[in-house]
Design a protein around this motif. Structure first.
Motif, PDB file in Angstrom:
ATOM      1  N   PRO A  48       0.806  -1.228   0.000  1.00  0.00           N
ATOM      2  CA  PRO A  48       0.000   0.000   0.000  1.00  0.00           C
ATOM      3  C   PRO A  48       0.834   1.271   0.000  1.00  0.00           C
ATOM      4  O   PRO A  48       0.366   2.314  -0.453  1.00  0.00           O
ATOM      5  N   ARG A  75       0.113   3.889  -2.895  1.00  0.00           N
ATOM      6  CA  ARG A  75      -0.304   5.295  -2.770  1.00  0.00           C
ATOM      7  C   ARG A  75       0.546   6.203  -3.655  1.00  0.00           C
ATOM      8  O   ARG A  75       0.042   7.159  -4.244  1.00  0.00           O
ATOM      9  N   VAL A 120      -0.749   5.693  -7.156  1.00  0.00           N
ATOM     10  CA  VAL A 120      -2.011   6.422  -7.361  1.00  0.00           C
ATOM     11  C   VAL A 120      -1.736   7.905  -7.598  1.00  0.00           C
ATOM     12  O   VAL A 120      -2.314   8.526  -8.503  1.00  0.00           O
ATOM     13  N   ALA A 121      -0.841   8.488  -6.780  1.00  0.00           N
ATOM     14  CA  ALA A 121      -0.518   9.907  -6.943  1.00  0.00           C
ATOM     15  C   ALA A 121       0.082  10.177  -8.318  1.00  0.00           C
ATOM     16  O   ALA A 121      -0.258  11.173  -8.973  1.00  0.00           O
ATOM     17  N   PRO A 157       3.708   7.987   1.865  1.00  0.00           N
ATOM     18  CA  PRO A 157       2.595   8.273   2.775  1.00  0.00           C
ATOM     19  C   PRO A 157       2.376   7.114   3.747  1.00  0.00           C
ATOM     20  O   PRO A 157       2.185   5.985   3.328  1.00  0.00           O
TER      21      PRO A 157
END
Length: 303
Positions: A100, A104, A107-108, A252
């Motif tokens: 994850p 993240r 995804v960004a 993150p």
């Protein structure tokens, strides 16, 4: 076992009746019963309690129904994605990620690509797997590229023939409960870890992070390092002072009011706690989507 047999099992689990499932599927009650007996024989466990008016699940049956339901959902999702790939005019890019944390970041990057590269649209298809699995899938062409954590003294990319592009870098840190006795220290040493349970995340069986972390520690001591399959469980055990975990710091990190982070002081003779996130891909993969995404990431990192 067959997919249709598993779907029949789920129907029996939901309706609690062989006859109701038979009526629903326009087959005989005897056919449904025989399919379920064959399934139990194949698995070697009892799935149902067979009453005179009601069929109910055993504990094993309940667990199996949850797994089968997830499997069928994944299968249906894959079929939808296959149709999307076939029917879409967009460039398609199959991207893997390790955890994850990298997810993240991915995804960004994707969101920024979609808002800034509107004239070169890409249809992204993403999946999570262990680092060993991702390297194999990219090498075999199952994935076009993957985000992997490059950490420790591993030379896992040296003989793969894959290209790599750095998309992030930082330091690994240790997460500990605010109530842990070690929380008063500004940084931790290898000696502090002796006798502690140390966790790392991987959704599949993988020893990559374990061996990478051990390579940064003195070999004079033994350490208890264990894999955890969910981030939520990892965070919970750390917050409850039952374990310590290591994380990539500058990615993150999931918010948790009970967990704080400390750097690990590695002796000079051992490798540092630095890591990079690498996008790996085959040099002979010439699809436009991969070329466009790599160019975008290079510009993003140079700004």
């Amino acid at each position: 076992m067959e997919v249709e047999q598993l779907k029949t099992f789920l129907a029996v689990a939901q309706l609690g009746s062989f006859q109701k499932v038979a009526d629903q599927k326009f087959i005989s009650q005897r056919t449904v019963s025989k399919q379920m007996v064959n399934l139990e024989n194949e698995l070697g466990v009892k799935l149902f309690f067979r009453g005179s008016n009601k069929i109910s699940l055993t504990n094993a049956g309940t667990y199996f129904s949850q797994q089968v339901n997830e499997l069928i959902n994944q299968l249906n999702d894959s079929v939808v994605k296959l149709h999307d790939i076939t029917n879409s005019n967009l460039q398609n890019l199959r991207v893997g990620y390790f955890s994850p944390f990298e997810g993240r970041l991915l995804v960004a990057n994707i969101k920024k690509y979609q808002t800034t590269m509107v004239d070169q649209p890409i249809n992204f298809h993403v999946s999570e797997a262990s680092i060993e699995h991702l390297i194999a899938d990219v090498t075999l062409g199952i994935l076009d590229c993957a985000y992997i954590l490059d950490y420790g003294t591993h030379e896992h990319l040296a003989n793969t023939g894959l290209n790599s592009l750095k998309v992030a870098e930082g330091q690994m840190v240790l997460g500990i409960s605010k109530d842990h006795p070690l929380a008063v220290k500004k940084s931790l040493s290898a000696e502090d870890l002796i006798g502690q349970t140390i966790l790392y995340y991987s959704n599949e069986n993988s020893t990559y992070l374990q061996s990478a972390f051990l390579a940064t520690l003195p070999h004079d001591y033994s350490y208890n390092i264990q894999r955890i399959g969910t981030i939520e469980q990892l965070q919970t055990l750390v917050a409850l002072k039952q374990a310590i975990a290591f994380y990539p710091e500058s990615l993150p990190i999931f918010s948790n009011d009970w967990v704080i982070f400390r750097h690990l002081n590695s002796p000079a003779k051992h490798s540092s706690q630095s890591y990079t996130i690498q996008l790996i891909y085959r040099p002979d993969n010439n699809i436009n989507g991969l070329h466009n995404f790599c160019q975008f990431l290079e510009k993003l990192n140079n700004n």
